[in-house]
Design an enzyme around this catalytic site. Sequence first.
Site, short mmCIF file in Angstrom:
data_model
loop_
_atom_site.label_atom_id
_atom_site.label_comp_id
_atom_site.label_asym_id
_atom_site.label_seq_id
_atom_site.Cartn_x
_atom_site.Cartn_y
_atom_site.Cartn_z
N ASN A 88 -1.66 0.56 -7.48
CA ASN A 88 -1.31 -0.85 -7.61
C ASN A 88 -2.10 -1.65 -6.56
O ASN A 88 -1.97 -1.39 -5.36
CB ASN A 88 0.21 -0.99 -7.37
CG ASN A 88 0.67 -2.43 -7.48
OD1 ASN A 88 0.04 -3.33 -6.93
ND2 ASN A 88 1.78 -2.65 -8.15
N ASP A 110 -2.05 -5.03 -6.11
CA ASP A 110 -1.53 -6.38 -5.86
C ASP A 110 -1.75 -6.84 -4.42
O ASP A 110 -2.05 -8.01 -4.16
CB ASP A 110 -0.01 -6.44 -6.13
CG ASP A 110 0.33 -6.24 -7.59
OD1 ASP A 110 -0.57 -6.34 -8.44
OD2 ASP A 110 1.52 -5.99 -7.87
N HIS A 111 -1.58 -5.89 -3.47
CA HIS A 111 -1.69 -6.28 -2.05
C HIS A 111 -3.09 -6.77 -1.68
O HIS A 111 -3.25 -7.53 -0.73
CB HIS A 111 -1.31 -5.12 -1.14
CG HIS A 111 0.16 -4.87 -1.05
ND1 HIS A 111 1.11 -5.83 -1.33
CD2 HIS A 111 0.86 -3.77 -0.70
CE1 HIS A 111 2.31 -5.32 -1.15
NE2 HIS A 111 2.19 -4.06 -0.77
N ARG A 150 -6.00 -16.66 2.46
CA ARG A 150 -7.01 -17.63 2.88
C ARG A 150 -7.56 -18.45 1.71
O ARG A 150 -8.44 -19.28 1.89
CB ARG A 150 -8.17 -16.91 3.58
CG ARG A 150 -7.82 -16.45 4.98
CD ARG A 150 -7.63 -17.66 5.91
NE ARG A 150 -7.14 -17.27 7.21
CZ ARG A 150 -7.92 -17.06 8.27
NH1 ARG A 150 -9.21 -17.17 8.17
NH2 ARG A 150 -7.39 -16.72 9.41
N HIS A 191 0.26 -13.12 -6.17
CA HIS A 191 -0.90 -12.30 -5.78
C HIS A 191 -1.95 -12.26 -6.90
O HIS A 191 -2.95 -12.97 -6.83
CB HIS A 191 -0.51 -10.90 -5.26
CG HIS A 191 0.66 -10.25 -5.93
ND1 HIS A 191 0.71 -10.02 -7.27
CD2 HIS A 191 1.82 -9.75 -5.41
CE1 HIS A 191 1.84 -9.42 -7.55
NE2 HIS A 191 2.55 -9.25 -6.46
N GLY A 228 7.76 2.67 -3.42
CA GLY A 228 8.06 3.25 -2.11
C GLY A 228 7.51 4.66 -1.91
O GLY A 228 7.83 5.31 -0.92
N GLY A 247 1.37 1.66 -4.52
CA GLY A 247 0.63 0.51 -4.00
C GLY A 247 0.66 0.43 -2.49
O GLY A 247 -0.32 0.72 -1.81
N HIS A 248 1.81 0.07 -1.95
CA HIS A 248 1.92 -0.30 -0.53
C HIS A 248 1.36 0.75 0.43
O HIS A 248 0.59 0.42 1.34
CB HIS A 248 3.38 -0.60 -0.19
CG HIS A 248 3.57 -1.19 1.15
ND1 HIS A 248 3.41 -2.52 1.42
CD2 HIS A 248 3.86 -0.61 2.33
CE1 HIS A 248 3.60 -2.74 2.70
NE2 HIS A 248 3.88 -1.59 3.28
N1 PXP Z 1 5.90 0.49 -9.86
C1 PXP Z 1 6.48 -0.71 -10.06
C2 PXP Z 1 7.09 -0.98 -11.38
C3 PXP Z 1 6.49 -1.70 -9.05
O1 PXP Z 1 7.06 -2.89 -9.27
C4 PXP Z 1 5.84 -1.42 -7.84
C5 PXP Z 1 5.80 -2.47 -6.76
O2 PXP Z 1 5.00 -3.51 -7.16
C6 PXP Z 1 5.23 -0.17 -7.69
C7 PXP Z 1 5.30 0.78 -8.70
C8 PXP Z 1 4.50 0.19 -6.42
O3 PXP Z 1 5.40 0.23 -5.37
P1 PXP Z 1 4.85 0.41 -3.90
O4 PXP Z 1 3.99 -0.77 -3.61
O5 PXP Z 1 6.08 0.46 -3.07
O6 PXP Z 1 4.06 1.69 -3.88
#
Ligand code: PXP
Length: 237
Positions: free
Chosen positions: A7, A9-10, A18, A50, A192, A213-214
């Site tokens: 993911n 998004d970050h 910015r 994002h 998570g 993602g995170h």
């Molecule tokens: N799956 C879904 C459906 C999510 O909403 C997210 C968070 O955007 C993730 C996976 C990824 O989670 P994380 O960023 O905690 O890894």
Amino acid sequence: MVKLGVNIDHIATIRNARGGIEPNPIVAAGICEIAGCDSITVHLREDRRHIKDEDVRTLRKTLTTRMNLEMAATEEILGIALDVKPHSCCLVPERRQELTTEGGLDVAGNLPYLKDYIAKLNDGGIIVSLFIAPDEKQVNAASKAGAQYIELHTGQYANDFNTPNEDLAFNNLKQAYLQAKELGLQVNAGHGINYHNVTKLLAIKEFDELNIGHSIISKAVFTGLENAVREMKELIS
Ligand code: PXP
């Protein structure tokens, strides 16, 4: 083998801080693909905090793996999804105030609406996944709604990891996974998941894909994105 969806998004969150073009999510996706990820997830939120529409449209042309579009089940985003045609859509609950997707989708409480919504995406050739808590009622409802996949919300497991509640949270995931398989659903997992708690999850061998993602983007700050993705890919394979 369990697949890895990243993911990104970050990356867009940092870019938007910015208002410019750096770091570029399109470049990030390419690096994740070079590092061996199996798909890219982007969440086009209602507030566009994002990922932006243009990111989704460009990524659809540049990705060499698969695009998984996370989205709330609204009419506006449905129109965009049917136009962009990602490989899959993952329907998630969305609240404006939340920092991230905080809970699972209430499929059981919205069954007729979601059934109709999923049918429209399927008619457009898009696979549908429902992001749900590991809860018997929700797994049953996901099957009734006609989804092809569920994505089990691993947030509780991640929060409880290394606490006395870890086994309970893990067993809930395992139960939900077995129930879903019995109903003929494909099962992904996400939220998570990090470099520490992922190994235990792999005991549930047939998760199709883990969406992360995170933790990957956080590690990338120190080691670079390609290394961070490679390290996770090695861990899960
Ligand atoms: N799956 C879904 C459906 C999510 O909403 C997210 C968070 O955007 C993730 C996976 C990824 O989670 P994380 O960023 O905690 O890894």
